[in-house]
Design an enzyme around this catalytic site. Structure first.
Site, short mmCIF file in Angstrom:
data_model
loop_
_atom_site.label_atom_id
_atom_site.label_comp_id
_atom_site.label_asym_id
_atom_site.label_seq_id
_atom_site.Cartn_x
_atom_site.Cartn_y
_atom_site.Cartn_z
CB SER A 220 -0.52 0.26 1.01
OG SER A 220 -1.70 1.25 1.65
CE1 TYR B 269 -3.40 -2.07 5.50
CE2 TYR B 269 -3.70 0.08 4.98
CZ TYR B 269 -3.70 -1.00 5.01
OH TYR B 269 -3.75 -1.45 3.48
P1 NDP Z 1 -11.32 -6.17 1.13
O1 NDP Z 1 -12.24 -5.52 2.37
O2 NDP Z 1 -12.48 -5.94 -0.30
O3 NDP Z 1 -11.10 -7.60 0.64
C1 NDP Z 1 -10.18 -7.82 1.83
C2 NDP Z 1 -10.42 -9.01 1.32
O4 NDP Z 1 -8.99 -10.16 1.93
C3 NDP Z 1 -11.43 -9.73 1.42
O5 NDP Z 1 -11.44 -11.10 0.52
C4 NDP Z 1 -10.96 -11.17 2.69
O6 NDP Z 1 -11.86 -11.97 2.73
C5 NDP Z 1 -9.82 -10.71 2.69
N1 NDP Z 1 -9.65 -11.38 4.06
C6 NDP Z 1 -9.24 -10.54 5.40
N2 NDP Z 1 -8.56 -11.48 6.52
C7 NDP Z 1 -9.12 -12.38 6.18
C8 NDP Z 1 -8.37 -13.63 7.23
N3 NDP Z 1 -7.66 -13.56 8.09
N4 NDP Z 1 -7.85 -14.60 6.35
C9 NDP Z 1 -8.60 -14.96 5.16
N5 NDP Z 1 -8.78 -13.64 3.83
C10 NDP Z 1 -9.02 -12.60 4.92
O7 NDP Z 1 -10.54 -4.47 0.43
P2 NDP Z 1 -9.35 -4.44 -0.93
O8 NDP Z 1 -9.95 -5.21 -1.55
O9 NDP Z 1 -9.43 -2.75 -0.60
O10 NDP Z 1 -7.90 -4.95 -0.24
C11 NDP Z 1 -7.82 -6.05 -0.72
C12 NDP Z 1 -6.17 -5.48 0.09
O11 NDP Z 1 -5.34 -4.51 -0.73
C13 NDP Z 1 -5.43 -5.50 1.49
O12 NDP Z 1 -4.31 -6.36 1.43
C14 NDP Z 1 -6.03 -4.00 1.63
O13 NDP Z 1 -4.86 -3.56 2.46
C15 NDP Z 1 -4.80 -3.31 0.29
N6 NDP Z 1 -4.48 -2.69 -0.31
C16 NDP Z 1 -5.79 -1.20 -0.40
C17 NDP Z 1 -6.66 -0.40 -0.34
C18 NDP Z 1 -8.09 0.23 -0.75
O14 NDP Z 1 -7.57 1.33 -0.90
N7 NDP Z 1 -8.78 -0.04 -0.63
C19 NDP Z 1 -5.30 0.32 -1.65
C20 NDP Z 1 -3.84 -0.26 -0.67
C21 NDP Z 1 -3.64 -1.93 -0.10
P3 NDP Z 1 -12.88 -12.54 3.92
O15 NDP Z 1 -13.54 -11.38 4.91
O16 NDP Z 1 -13.95 -13.43 3.24
O17 NDP Z 1 -11.78 -13.27 4.90
C1 8X3 Z 2 -5.21 1.94 2.08
C2 8X3 Z 2 -4.48 3.00 1.48
O1 8X3 Z 2 -4.01 4.97 2.27
O2 8X3 Z 2 -6.01 4.68 3.48
O3 8X3 Z 2 -4.10 0.53 1.75
O4 8X3 Z 2 -3.46 3.86 3.94
S1 8X3 Z 2 -4.23 4.37 2.92
#
Ligand code: NDP
Ligand code: 8X3
Length: 250
Positions: free
Chosen positions: A133, A146
């Site tokens: 991220s 985070y």
């Molecule tokens: P979502 O919340 O839509 O997706 C998160 C996913 O992680 C879900 O499918 C959830 O599935 C899964 N997850 C969470 N905990 C567990 C666990 N213990 N075991 C298995 N799966 C797990 O968010 P995003 O798609 O945005 O996030 C995906 C990645 O991208 C993350 O690593 C996030 O930190 C990163 N990210 C996101 C950004 C944003 O702005 N959205 C920016 C930068 C990075 P379930 O609950 O079914 O287990």
């Molecule tokens: C998610 C982006 O800027 O909220 O990884 O940390 S931020």
């Protein structure tokens, strides 16, 4: 399991970036294995893209072992499962929120990497793509646990890249900025108004934008290693500064 296509494992594939990546990798001719805890959501995405849904909790050693046992071959591991809980300052942060973030983002990535590394090496052209991220590059107010977790992933990606030099496994980290998924709903513990406010006046990235990047990286020739890629919305310039059309304020 018999197949000719390269196998891609995507963690956190029940929503957001993971679900979009499963679709994009299936379209790029990977045999996709989807892992997450919410099995019904996972199954419906797997059916849609012709993949296989397998329950996975990346914080649970036994769950990771059972998941890996059902996947005999693997060419691509997308360590995407993760997220944030809370925006409290360091002085007030909850230890258990920090533990959740560290266990899910950092140790989850470690568990899956350890479970699949022998299979990635055996494939002869393996790849690990870690989802970091912008929060793993810049600390920000309320970023707390985070930031720690995503900086941790950045360090792990770099160590792994060095340790695998000379082995047939590429290591890439993709660092998104703001992407409109369930991320903020989880971070604000289900408070949708607060989650929506994060994107007010800004055009954030979509999950598909990051999935496109993942599929593109995954389909480059074996000699090409993208070490780290920052993907931001045009409206965002840093972790804290985004252009907000309605207020003209970052
Ligand atoms: P979502 O919340 O839509 O997706 C998160 C996913 O992680 C879900 O499918 C959830 O599935 C899964 N997850 C969470 N905990 C567990 C666990 N213990 N075991 C298995 N799966 C797990 O968010 P995003 O798609 O945005 O996030 C995906 C990645 O991208 C993350 O690593 C996030 O930190 C990163 N990210 C996101 C950004 C944003 O702005 N959205 C920016 C930068 C990075 P379930 O609950 O079914 O287990
Ligand atoms: C998610 C982006 O800027 O909220 O990884 O940390 S931020």
């Amino acid at each position: 399991m018999t197949n000719q296509k390269p196998v891609a494992v995507v963690t956190g594939a029940s929503s957001g970036i993971g679900a979009a990546s499963a679709r994009a990798l299936a379209a790029a001719d990977f045999d996709v294995i989807l892992g997450a805890r919410r099995i019904e959501k996972l199954q419906s995405i797997a059916e849609e893209c012709g993949g296989t849904a397998i329950a996975l909790d990346v914080t649970d050693d036994a769950s990771v072992a059972a998941f890996a046992e059902q996947v005999p071959n693997c060419s691509l591991l997308v360590n995407n499962a993760g997220g944030a809980v809370g925006v409290e300052p360091v002085a007030e942060a909850s230890i258990s929120d920090w533990q959740w973030m560290y266990d899910t983002n950092v140790l989850g990535t470690l568990r899956l990497t350890q479970a699949f590394l022998p299979k990635l090496i055996d494939s002869g052209d393996g790849q690990v793509i870690n989802i970091g991220s912008i929060a793993g590059r810049e600390a920000y107010e309320g970023g707390g646990g985070y930031n720690v977790a995503k900086f941790g992933i950045t360090a792990m990606t770099r160590s792994l890249r060095i340790e695998l030099l000379g082995k047939p496994v590429r290591v890439c980290q993709i660092d998104p900025g703001m992407v409109n998924t369930e991320f903020s709903t989880v971070r604000f513990r289900g408070d949708q108004d607060k989650a929506d406010a994060v994107y007010a006046g800004v055009e954030p990235l979509t999950a598909e934008d990051i999935a496109d990047t993942i599929a593109w990286v995954a389909t480059r020739p074996a000699r090409v290693n993208f070490d780290q890629i920052l993907v931001l919305a045009r409206d965002q310039i840093s972790a804290k500064v985004a252009y907000r059309r309605e207020t003209d304020q970052g």
